[in-house]
Design a protein around this motif. Structure first.
Motif, PDB file in Angstrom:
ATOM      1  N   LYS B  18       0.843  -1.204   0.000  1.00 51.23           N
ATOM      2  CA  LYS B  18       0.000   0.000   0.000  1.00 51.23           C
ATOM      3  C   LYS B  18       0.879   1.256   0.000  1.00 51.23           C
ATOM      4  CE  LYS B  18      -3.290   1.377   3.119  1.00 51.23           C
ATOM      5  NZ  LYS B  18      -4.206   1.142   4.210  1.00 51.23           N
ATOM      6  N   ARG B  19       1.930   1.201   0.821  1.00 55.41           N
ATOM      7  CA  ARG B  19       2.844   2.342   0.927  1.00 55.41           C
ATOM      8  C   ARG B  19       3.494   2.645  -0.421  1.00 55.41           C
ATOM      9  NH1 ARG B  19       7.923   2.727   0.517  1.00 55.41           N
ATOM     10  NH2 ARG B  19       9.085   4.388   1.529  1.00 55.41           N
ATOM     11  N   THR B  20       3.918   1.576  -1.128  1.00 53.57           N
ATOM     12  CA  THR B  20       4.588   1.753  -2.419  1.00 53.57           C
ATOM     13  C   THR B  20       3.666   2.449  -3.416  1.00 53.57           C
ATOM     14  OG1 THR B  20       5.814  -0.256  -1.969  1.00 53.57           O
ATOM     15  CG2 THR B  20       5.858   0.539  -4.233  1.00 53.57           C
ATOM     16  N   TRP B  21       2.405   2.012  -3.434  1.00 51.58           N
ATOM     17  CA  TRP B  21       1.445   2.639  -4.362  1.00 51.58           C
ATOM     18  C   TRP B  21       1.189   4.092  -4.000  1.00 51.58           C
ATOM     19  CZ3 TRP B  21       0.013   1.968  -9.074  1.00 51.58           C
ATOM     20  CH2 TRP B  21       0.106   0.691  -9.639  1.00 51.58           C
ATOM     21  N   TRP B  22       1.054   4.353  -2.685  1.00 50.68           N
ATOM     22  CA  TRP B  22       0.833   5.729  -2.246  1.00 50.68           C
ATOM     23  C   TRP B  22       1.994   6.618  -2.650  1.00 50.68           C
ATOM     24  CZ3 TRP B  22      -2.894   8.766  -1.382  1.00 50.68           C
ATOM     25  CH2 TRP B  22      -4.078   8.313  -0.837  1.00 50.68           C
ATOM     26  N   LEU B  23       3.204   6.084  -2.435  1.00 52.90           N
ATOM     27  CA  LEU B  23       4.407   6.868  -2.752  1.00 52.90           C
ATOM     28  C   LEU B  23       4.434   7.201  -4.245  1.00 52.90           C
ATOM     29  CD1 LEU B  23       6.928   8.038  -1.452  1.00 52.90           C
ATOM     30  CD2 LEU B  23       8.115   5.916  -1.923  1.00 52.90           C
ATOM     31  N   ALA B  24       4.140   6.203  -5.079  1.00 49.36           N
ATOM     32  CA  ALA B  24       4.133   6.414  -6.530  1.00 49.36           C
ATOM     33  C   ALA B  24       3.090   7.463  -6.894  1.00 49.36           C
ATOM     34  CB  ALA B  24       3.821   5.099  -7.234  1.00 49.36           C
ATOM     35  N   PHE B  25       1.918   7.366  -6.274  1.00 51.00           N
ATOM     36  CA  PHE B  25       0.852   8.322  -6.565  1.00 51.00           C
ATOM     37  C   PHE B  25       1.247   9.731  -6.123  1.00 51.00           C
ATOM     38  CE2 PHE B  25      -2.930  10.647  -5.157  1.00 51.00           C
ATOM     39  CZ  PHE B  25      -3.573  10.746  -6.383  1.00 51.00           C
ATOM     40  N   ILE B  26       1.896   9.813  -4.956  1.00 45.69           N
ATOM     41  CA  ILE B  26       2.314  11.136  -4.443  1.00 45.69           C
ATOM     42  C   ILE B  26       3.312  11.778  -5.401  1.00 45.69           C
ATOM     43  CG2 ILE B  26       3.663  12.253  -2.603  1.00 45.69           C
ATOM     44  CD1 ILE B  26       2.194  10.390  -0.626  1.00 45.69           C
ATOM     45  N   TYR B  27       4.283  10.996  -5.893  1.00 41.07           N
ATOM     46  CA  TYR B  27       5.261  11.540  -6.847  1.00 41.07           C
ATOM     47  C   TYR B  27       4.550  12.067  -8.095  1.00 41.07           C
ATOM     48  CZ  TYR B  27       9.289   9.531  -4.369  1.00 41.07           C
ATOM     49  OH  TYR B  27      10.248   9.227  -3.456  1.00 41.07           O
ATOM     50  N   PHE B  28       3.586  11.288  -8.576  1.00 38.35           N
ATOM     51  CA  PHE B  28       2.867  11.680  -9.789  1.00 38.35           C
ATOM     52  C   PHE B  28       2.063  12.958  -9.523  1.00 38.35           C
ATOM     53  CE2 PHE B  28      -0.702  11.350 -12.796  1.00 38.35           C
ATOM     54  CZ  PHE B  28       0.024  11.338 -13.971  1.00 38.35           C
ATOM     55  N   ALA B  29       1.384  12.989  -8.369  1.00 36.95           N
ATOM     56  CA  ALA B  29       0.579  14.171  -8.019  1.00 36.95           C
ATOM     57  C   ALA B  29       1.475  15.395  -7.866  1.00 36.95           C
ATOM     58  CB  ALA B  29      -0.194  13.904  -6.729  1.00 36.95           C
ATOM     59  N   LEU B  30       2.658  15.210  -7.269  1.00 32.90           N
ATOM     60  CA  LEU B  30       3.603  16.322  -7.107  1.00 32.90           C
ATOM     61  C   LEU B  30       3.984  16.897  -8.467  1.00 32.90           C
ATOM     62  CD1 LEU B  30       6.210  15.226  -4.397  1.00 32.90           C
ATOM     63  CD2 LEU B  30       4.736  17.204  -4.311  1.00 32.90           C
ATOM     64  N   PHE B  31       4.288  15.992  -9.385  1.00 32.45           N
ATOM     65  CA  PHE B  31       4.705  16.426 -10.724  1.00 32.45           C
ATOM     66  C   PHE B  31       3.564  17.164 -11.426  1.00 32.45           C
ATOM     67  CE2 PHE B  31       5.274  15.632 -15.296  1.00 32.45           C
ATOM     68  CZ  PHE B  31       6.509  16.228 -15.472  1.00 32.45           C
ATOM     69  N   LEU B  32       2.380  16.570 -11.328  1.00 32.50           N
ATOM     70  CA  LEU B  32       1.212  17.142 -12.001  1.00 32.50           C
ATOM     71  C   LEU B  32       0.875  18.526 -11.431  1.00 32.50           C
ATOM     72  CD1 LEU B  32      -0.464  15.699 -14.177  1.00 32.50           C
ATOM     73  CD2 LEU B  32      -2.219  15.359 -12.462  1.00 32.50           C
ATOM     74  N   SER B  34       2.833  20.558  -9.867  1.00 35.70           N
ATOM     75  CA  SER B  34       3.908  21.503 -10.196  1.00 35.70           C
ATOM     76  C   SER B  34       3.727  22.050 -11.600  1.00 35.70           C
ATOM     77  CB  SER B  34       5.277  20.836 -10.109  1.00 35.70           C
ATOM     78  OG  SER B  34       5.402  20.166  -8.925  1.00 35.70           O
ATOM     79  N   VAL B  35       3.428  21.158 -12.538  1.00 33.85           N
ATOM     80  CA  VAL B  35       3.253  21.588 -13.935  1.00 33.85           C
ATOM     81  C   VAL B  35       2.037  22.515 -14.038  1.00 33.85           C
ATOM     82  CG1 VAL B  35       2.726  20.783 -16.266  1.00 33.85           C
ATOM     83  CG2 VAL B  35       4.417  19.571 -14.897  1.00 33.85           C
ATOM     84  N   VAL B  36       0.937  22.120 -13.370  1.00 29.43           N
ATOM     85  CA  VAL B  36      -0.272  22.959 -13.390  1.00 29.43           C
ATOM     86  C   VAL B  36       0.038  24.312 -12.730  1.00 29.43           C
ATOM     87  CG1 VAL B  36      -2.625  23.177 -12.484  1.00 29.43           C
ATOM     88  CG2 VAL B  36      -1.876  21.020 -13.461  1.00 29.43           C
ATOM     89  N   GLY B  37       0.769  24.266 -11.614  1.00 29.18           N
ATOM     90  CA  GLY B  37       1.117  25.501 -10.888  1.00 29.18           C
ATOM     91  C   GLY B  37       1.921  26.447 -11.756  1.00 29.18           C
TER      92      GLY B  37
END
Lengths: 112, 319
Positions: B18-32, B34-37
Motif C-alpha cells: 500500500k505504501r509503495t502505491w501511495w508513494l508512486a501516486f504522491i510523486y505523480f501528483a507532485l509532478f502534475l 507543479s506543472v499545473v502551478g
C-alpha cells in the motif's frame, strides 16, 4: 463532534475572510454604439456594467471600434469604481472616421 | 501524527504494498500539481503581477513560486515516470498476470551500484551458528533481490535493485520485533543510523559496536557487552518467508526514486525575527512518504491559493 465544530468554524472563518477581501466581479450587461456628431466623426459607446460580487473596487472599461475595411482600431478606456452588486452606466467617446463599426467592449479587474 | 512526521506503519507485506502505491501516486501528483502551478503562474502572470504590485506584496514572490513549482516538477519527474511504469506493469492482465507483471518489472529494473546499509541499536546473532554474520536471501519464483546480512549491529542489503530501500530495514526490524514478542521477548530492535543519510555517524556508531564485540571476545565474556538479540532458526525461516512475499513490492518500489532525508520539524510560537520560542523535533530519517506528503500538501495549498486569487481577485486600491 468537537472536531466537526472546529472544521465548520474554520471553513466559516475562511469564507468570511474571502468575502471581506474580495474585489468586484464586473461583467458587461450591454453596450450600444451611437454616432453623436457626423461632422466631427464622434461616436459614443454606452456601456452598462454590473458587479456580480460582494466586493468593491476600481474597474476599467475598454471600448474599441475596428474599421472592417482597413482593420484599424480606435480605442478608448475609462475607469470606474463599483460598489457591491452595483449596476452602472458609462459613456465612452471615440473619434473615428465614419464607417460601419461594431463595438468591442471589455472590462478589466484588477486594472493592469 | 506518526505518519505525518516520521513514517507510516509498515508492519506487514500488505502495508508495504500500500505504501509503495501511495508513494508512486504522491510523486505523480507532485509532478502534475507543479506543472499545473507553473502553467497557472505563467498564464496569469499579468493579473498576479498587478495584484502583487498593487497590494505591496513582493513581486519576487511570484518568481519564487515559479521556481518552486519548477524545482518540484524537476525532482518529482523520475517518481512520476516510475508511477507510469507501475501502471504499465499492472496493465498486464489475463492468466499468469502475476508472472507477466514481475517479468515486466525485471525488464525495467537495473542492479544497484552499491549496497544499502544501516546500523541497529542491538547486535543480531543467530543461535546454533558458528558464523558471526547472519545472511538471509531475498528471493521468490521470479529471481533474487539480493540478501540481507546482519553483521554485528550492521544490517546490509547486498546486491539490491536500484540503490536499495531504507524502508526494507524498517520492515525487517518491525517484523523481528513482532516475531520475538510472540516468543515473549521485548526486543525493541530499531534502526538508529542510516548510511544513505549520514554515513559518518553510521560508521562511528558501528565502530563503537565493533569495539564492544572485540572487547567481549578478548575478555572471553559469556554475556554480550553490547545489547544483543539471538534469533532462533525458526525466526530466520519466518523472516525469509516474509521477505519472499515482499519481493513483488520491493521490485515495484525499485521503480521509484529513493529519497532519504533526515527531518526537522519546527513550530515557531513567536515567529522570526523575534523567534524567542519555537518548538522543534528532529528525526534521523523521514520516510519519503511522510516528507513527500508534506511537500504535496504545501504545493496543493499554494496552488489552491493562486487559483482562488485569480478566480476571486481581492480588493486592491484604485490605480
Amino acid at each position: 463532534m468537537t472536531k466537526s465544530i472546529h472544521r465548520s468554524a474554520s471553513l466559516v472563518l475562511i469564507w468570511i475572510l474571502l468575502i471581506a477581501c474580495t474585489g468586484p466581479k464586473p461583467s458587461i450587461q450591454s453596450s450600444e454604439l451611437k454616432l453623436v456628431n457626423a461632422e466631427t466623426s464622434l461616436y459614443s459607446v454606452n456601456v452598462v456594467v454590473t458587479n456580480d460580487s460582494r466586493g468593491s473596487g476600481q474597474i476599467e472599461v475598454h471600448a474599441a471600434l475596428q474599421n472592417p475595411e482597413t482593420g484599424v482600431k480606435y480605442k478608448e478606456s475609462k475607469k470606474l469604481s463599483l460598489e457591491p452588486h452595483e449596476t452602472a452606466a458609462m459613456v465612452l467617446f471615440i473619434t473615428a472616421p465614419i464607417a460601419n463599426y461594431r463595438p468591442e467592449v471589455e472590462v478589466e479587474y484588477p486594472i493592469k | 501524527m506518526q505518519f505525518g512526521i516520521k513514517e507510516p506503519s509498515i508492519g506487514s507485506v500488505h502495508q508495504y504494498a500500500k505504501r509503495t502505491w501511495w508513494l508512486a501516486f504522491i510523486y505523480f501528483a507532485l509532478f502534475l500539481i507543479s506543472v499545473v502551478g507553473d502553467t497557472v503562474v505563467a498564464w496569469n502572470s499579468k493579473t498576479l503581477v498587478t495584484l502583487s504590485q498593487r497590494s505591496n506584496v513582493e513581486t519576487l514572490t511570484l518568481a519564487f513560486f515559479f521556481v518552486f513549482f519548477l524545482y518540484i516538477a524537476f525532482v518529482s519527474a523520475s517518481g512520476a515516470w516510475g508511477f507510469l511504469k507501475l501502471l504499465y506493469v499492472f496493465s498486464a492482465l489475463g492468466p499468469n498476470k502475476q508472472a507477466k507483471r514481475e517479468l515486466r518489472k525485471i525488464g525495467l529494473l537495473r542492479r544497484g551500484r552499491s549496497h544499502s546499509e544501516a546500523a541497529l541499536n542491538k547486535v543480531v546473532r543467530a543461535k546454533e551458528r558458528e558464523s558471526e554474520t547472519v545472511e538471509i536471501s531475498i528471493r521468490d519464483d521470479f529471481g533474487s533481490l539480493g540478501s540481507i546480512r546482519f553483521d554485528g549491529a550492521r544490517i546490509i542489503h547486498t546486491d539490491p535493485f536500484s540503490d536499495g530501500s531504507n524502508t526494507l530495514f524498517a520492515f525487517i526490524t518491525e517484523e523481528l520485533n513482532r516475531t520475538l514478542k510472540a516468543r515473549g521477548i521485548d526486543a525493541c530492535l530499531d534502526v538508529v543510523e542510516w548510511k544513505k543519510i549520514d554515513d559518518e555517524e553510521t560508521e562511528k556508531f558501528l565502530g563503537l559496536v565493533q569495539f564492544a564485540c572485540n572487547l567481549e571476545k578478548a575478555l572471553g565474556s559469556t554475556r554480550p557487552l553490547w545489547p544483543s538479540i539471538e534469533l532462533e532458526p525458526s525466526d530466520l525461516v519466518h523472516l525469509e518467508e516474509q521477505l519472499s512475499a515482499l519481493c513483488p513490492h520491493l521490485r515495484s518500489e525499485a521503480l521509484l526514486p529513493d529519497w532519504e532525508y533526515a527531518g526537522e520539524h519546527k513550530l515557531p510560537i513567536i515567529p522570526e525575527p523575534l523567534g524567542i520560542i519555537s518548538l522543534s523535533r528532529t528525526e534521523k530519517r523521514v520516510d519519503p512518504i511522510a516528507s513527500m506528503s508534506a511537500a504535496l500538501a504545501v504545493l496543493g495549498v499554494v496552488l489552491v491559493l493562486l487559483v482562488v486569487i485569480i478566480l476571486f481577485p481581492p480588493w486592491v486600491p484604485s490605480a
